[in-house]
Design a protein around this motif. Structure first.
Motif, PDB file in Angstrom:
ATOM      1  N   GLN A  82      -2.221  -9.901   0.591  1.00  0.00           N
ATOM      2  CA  GLN A  82      -3.595 -10.409   0.670  1.00  0.00           C
ATOM      3  C   GLN A  82      -3.767 -11.718  -0.063  1.00  0.00           C
ATOM      4  O   GLN A  82      -2.991 -12.067  -0.956  1.00  0.00           O
ATOM      5  N   THR A 120      -5.872  -8.509  -7.909  1.00  0.00           N
ATOM      6  CA  THR A 120      -5.894  -8.664  -6.447  1.00  0.00           C
ATOM      7  C   THR A 120      -5.390 -10.073  -6.102  1.00  0.00           C
ATOM      8  O   THR A 120      -5.272 -10.924  -6.994  1.00  0.00           O
ATOM      9  N   SER A 154      -6.898  -4.681   3.246  1.00  0.00           N
ATOM     10  CA  SER A 154      -6.559  -5.168   1.905  1.00  0.00           C
ATOM     11  C   SER A 154      -6.854  -4.122   0.832  1.00  0.00           C
ATOM     12  O   SER A 154      -6.388  -4.248  -0.303  1.00  0.00           O
ATOM     13  N   THR A 155      -7.602  -3.071   1.194  1.00  0.00           N
ATOM     14  CA  THR A 155      -7.905  -2.054   0.171  1.00  0.00           C
ATOM     15  C   THR A 155      -6.670  -1.223  -0.184  1.00  0.00           C
ATOM     16  O   THR A 155      -6.570  -0.701  -1.285  1.00  0.00           O
ATOM     17  N   ALA A 187       0.846  -1.194   0.000  1.00  0.00           N
ATOM     18  CA  ALA A 187       0.000   0.000   0.000  1.00  0.00           C
ATOM     19  C   ALA A 187       0.885   1.248   0.000  1.00  0.00           C
ATOM     20  O   ALA A 187       2.016   1.211   0.487  1.00  0.00           O
ATOM     21  N   GLN A 191      -4.964  -2.404  -3.171  1.00  0.00           N
ATOM     22  CA  GLN A 191      -5.776  -2.335  -4.390  1.00  0.00           C
ATOM     23  C   GLN A 191      -5.598  -0.971  -5.075  1.00  0.00           C
ATOM     24  O   GLN A 191      -5.630  -0.869  -6.293  1.00  0.00           O
ATOM     25  N   VAL A 192      -5.366   0.049  -4.257  1.00  0.00           N
ATOM     26  CA  VAL A 192      -5.103   1.379  -4.811  1.00  0.00           C
ATOM     27  C   VAL A 192      -3.764   1.385  -5.558  1.00  0.00           C
ATOM     28  O   VAL A 192      -3.668   1.817  -6.710  1.00  0.00           O
ATOM     29  N   THR A 226      -1.594   1.734   5.276  1.00  0.00           N
ATOM     30  CA  THR A 226      -2.116   0.658   6.136  1.00  0.00           C
ATOM     31  C   THR A 226      -2.231   1.139   7.583  1.00  0.00           C
ATOM     32  O   THR A 226      -3.238   0.897   8.248  1.00  0.00           O
ATOM     33  N   LEU A 248      -5.280   3.202   7.910  1.00  0.00           N
ATOM     34  CA  LEU A 248      -6.510   2.407   7.957  1.00  0.00           C
ATOM     35  C   LEU A 248      -6.709   1.791   9.345  1.00  0.00           C
ATOM     36  O   LEU A 248      -7.819   1.763   9.875  1.00  0.00           O
ATOM     37  N   MET A 294     -10.785  -6.976   5.520  1.00  0.00           N
ATOM     38  CA  MET A 294     -11.555  -6.323   4.457  1.00  0.00           C
ATOM     39  C   MET A 294     -11.037  -4.906   4.249  1.00  0.00           C
ATOM     40  O   MET A 294     -10.868  -4.433   3.129  1.00  0.00           O
ATOM     41  N   LEU A 295     -10.756  -4.231   5.372  1.00  0.00           N
ATOM     42  CA  LEU A 295     -10.306  -2.841   5.327  1.00  0.00           C
ATOM     43  C   LEU A 295      -8.857  -2.732   4.831  1.00  0.00           C
ATOM     44  O   LEU A 295      -8.552  -2.007   3.885  1.00  0.00           O
TER      45      LEU A 295
END
Ligand code: ASP
Ligand code: MG
Length: 619
Positions: free
Chosen positions: A137, A96, A71-72, A42, A75-76, A47, A50, A68-69
């Motif tokens: 992830q 992903t 791992s975003t 990230a 993704q960015v 991280t 978050l 869930m939070l």
């Protein structure tokens, strides 16, 4: 053409400009003719941010929602890097963990990787695309396809696992430091960059390297013989190669769930020398092992444990053939020790035992699995084997036992840990040779880089200091099989990882029962919990009091070259003695020597030892 996996950490993709710089580097690698999978973390401190958000909502959010939070974040960064590549005209696709098929256990926030499905990755690589994969992830193997994370810092592990699954040529870890240094540069400003280090050394240096490289990543690299290089993303400097001998072929399913123990080792060509009741003051170990080294005797295990009075016991093992000479050296220094102090427990004395053997379990998988040492002790107990000496390191637990018990011990350990034995028997020198032939197998040469093997591997590769440990001692443990097992199982049940474990040499007879002390170190955070559970259990088990000392530091030297260089431990002890630093505990493995000293001496000890091995100001 090579297949390379590159991993970029958070700072390397911390801004749009940095992502663009990464894209440039990726394109250069492609232009050099290589196929590329890129794993990213990230952006910057995303991280952490978050985690902070979650904690503003709940002090104790569920691990599933945390995954869930968190791992975003990745993704960015994969989408942005893929766009940056496409903007440079480089075909790329972001995926992903779930899309790639990084299948993990359903254990949220600390999932281990079970398997990586490579079909989709390979298809995109064939299409000439750079595949950008979200690190850290995965997806659970259960029907619910839960999003999981591998634990903080886990994208190194994603990258190395991908490299292993794809049988890449090597894996590059790009970070914000130039590579692995000989020690912590904040404490020793002239720490040097290490050009090459083995995975085993890296794992033993876990406390030093953990910030740079996730130990689980090193474990996978070692198990699959995947060469790694840790490099700065700001420069073209070569960085540090982390290499290992080509291992046996391993299945790629259960990728991270391989046995915690890789092998059971034994050596019956050992004899033990103990010095009992030596004065507890700086210089004793230095003198003893200095004399031993002067005779070119190679010492294997060394342990020194603590006692309630002002004397210590030091024990070490040598080959049976060297026993007489080692005994003579030890006896020769006794008179000097005995005139120096008055001993409430009696004078110092030398004791030798010839009919002993060493059995050890080894494996990177024991890091972070608290029950493994306990399992070894209980296996030995169930086989009726009494443990005379215990010495542990990050990736190894060694026990000295009676030679007569050796075969039984090996058979039991191989069964418990489902592994093969390997070892040395006295009077069988050819096996010893064979064994060293195996360990000096050539390294898998990473291309396009070449390793620069030095003619003489340095005895010490790195020096580490751990200021976050506490020492506990359990007094007066009845000396019978099963006691160590019970005690360490209690700790394992609380998920407490034990680091250095040392069993004293000295016996004390209390109410007709022979007892010994065991001292060990744990993370300071775990010290209270460890003390509580042991204090509760102690009377039932017939043990004495539990003593905790938080004012300690552990300083360790690590290097595979020390196996062939008598006097390495002595040099470390001498460096401490010269500056009047007292050694409270010593434990060794083949490639590591650790000393516990007073916390106030820790940083000084680190600096002295680093300099003593010529690691400072190298040209
Ligand atoms: N982003 C995750 C973390 O900060 C994973 C990683 O960076 O390796 O822990
Ligand atoms: Mg990291």
């Amino acid at each position: 053409m090579a297949l390379i996996v590159q991993k970029y950490g958070g700072t390397s993709v911390g801004s749009v400009e940095r992502i663009q710089a990464v894209a440039q580097r990726v394109v250069q690698t492609v232009k050099a003719g290589h196929a590329l999978v890129v794993v990213v973390s990230a952006m910057g401190k995303t991280t952490d941010g978050l985690v902070k958000l979650a904690n503003e909502i709940s002090p104790n959010p569920s691990r599933r929602e945390m995954d869930m939070l968190l791992s975003t974040g990745e993704q960015v960064s994969i989408a942005l890097l893929s766009m940056a590549l496409q903007a440079l005209g480089q075909p790329a696709i972001s995926l992903t963990g779930a899309q790639v098929g990084i299948v993990t256990e359903a254990e949220h926030s600390r999932a281990r990787i079970l398997q990586i499905k490579t079909e989709r990755l390979e298809r995109h690589l064939k299409e000439g695309k750079v595949v950008v994969v979200a690190g850290f992830q995965g997806i659970s193997a259960t029907d619910d396809l839960e999003i999981t994370t591998l634990g903080r810092g886990g994208s190194d592990t994603s990258a190395v696992a991908l490299a292993a699954a794809l049988q890449a040529s090597f894996c590059e870890i790009y970070t914000d430091v130039p590579g692995i240094l000989t020690t912590d540069p904040r404490l020793v400003p002239d720490a040097q960059l290490i050009a090459e280090i083995t995975c085993d050394e890296m794992l033993e240096l876990a406390s030093l390297g953990a910030k740079v490289l996730h130990p689980r990543a090193v474990e996978i690299a070692r198990n699959y013989g995947m060469p790694l290089v840790v490099r700065s993303s700001w420069t073209d400097e070569p960085g540090t190669w982390v290499v290992s001998p080509v291992p046996q072929v391993r299945s790629l399913t259960g990728l991270e769930l391989v046995h915690p123990v890789d092998g059971v080792e034994f050596d019956t060509d050992q004899a033990k020398v103990s010095l009992l009741r030596v004065p507890d003051r700086p210089g004793v170990a230095a003198r003893l092992f200095g004399e031993i080294a002067a005779q070119s005797l190679n010492v294997d295990l060394i342990i020194q444990s603590i006692h309630e009075s002002n004397t210590n016991d030091i024990a070490f093992t040598v080959t049976k053939q060297s026993l007489r000479q080692a005994e003579a050296v030890a006896s020769a220094i006794l008179p000097a020790l005995n005139t120096e102090v008055t001993h409430p427990d009696g004078e110092a004395e030398v004791m030798v035992e010839q009919q002993i053997a060493k059995v050890a379990i080894a494996g990177a998988g024991m890091i972070g699995r608290p029950g493994v040492a306990a399992q070894m002790f209980s296996t030995l107990a169930a086989a009726g084997v009494n443990i005379r000496m215990i010495s542990t390191s990050e990736v190894k637990v060694s026990c000295v036992i009676d030679e007569a018990d050796c075969d039984r011990a090996i058979a039991a350990l191989c069964k418990t840990f489902e592994v093969q034995k390997s070892g040395v028997r006295s009077q069988e020198p050819e096996i010893r040779n064979q064994r060293s032939a195996v360990s000096s197998q050539p390294f898998k040469k990473p291309t396009p880089y070449t390793l620069h093997p030095t003619p003489h591997t340095p005895p010490v590769r790195g020096v580490a200091l751990d200021l976050n440990q506490a020492r506990l001692a359990i007094r007066h443990i009845p000396d019978r099989p099963g006691m160590a097992a019970e005690l360490f199982q209690l700790l394992a049940a609380q998920q407490i990882s034990v680091d250095m474990i040392i069993q004293s040499q000295r016996c004390r007879v209390i109410n007709g029962i022979t007892t010994r002390d065991i001292a060990f170190t744990v993370a300071q955070l775990d010290a209270d919990a460890a003390c509580t559970v042991l204090t509760q259990a102690s009377p039932k088990l017939g043990c004495g009091e539990i003593v905790v000392d938080r004012e300690i530091a552990k300083v360790s030297i690590v290097g595979s070259g020390m196996v062939h260089q008598p006097g390495t431990a002595a040099r470390m002890f001498e460096a401490l003695a010269e500056h009047q630093i007292n050694i409270q505990m010593i434990a060794t493995s083949e490639i590591k020597v650790s000393c516990v000293v007073a916390k106030t001496d820790g940083i000084k000890a680190l600096q002295l030892i680093h300099a003593a091995f010529g690691l400072s100001n190298k040209v």
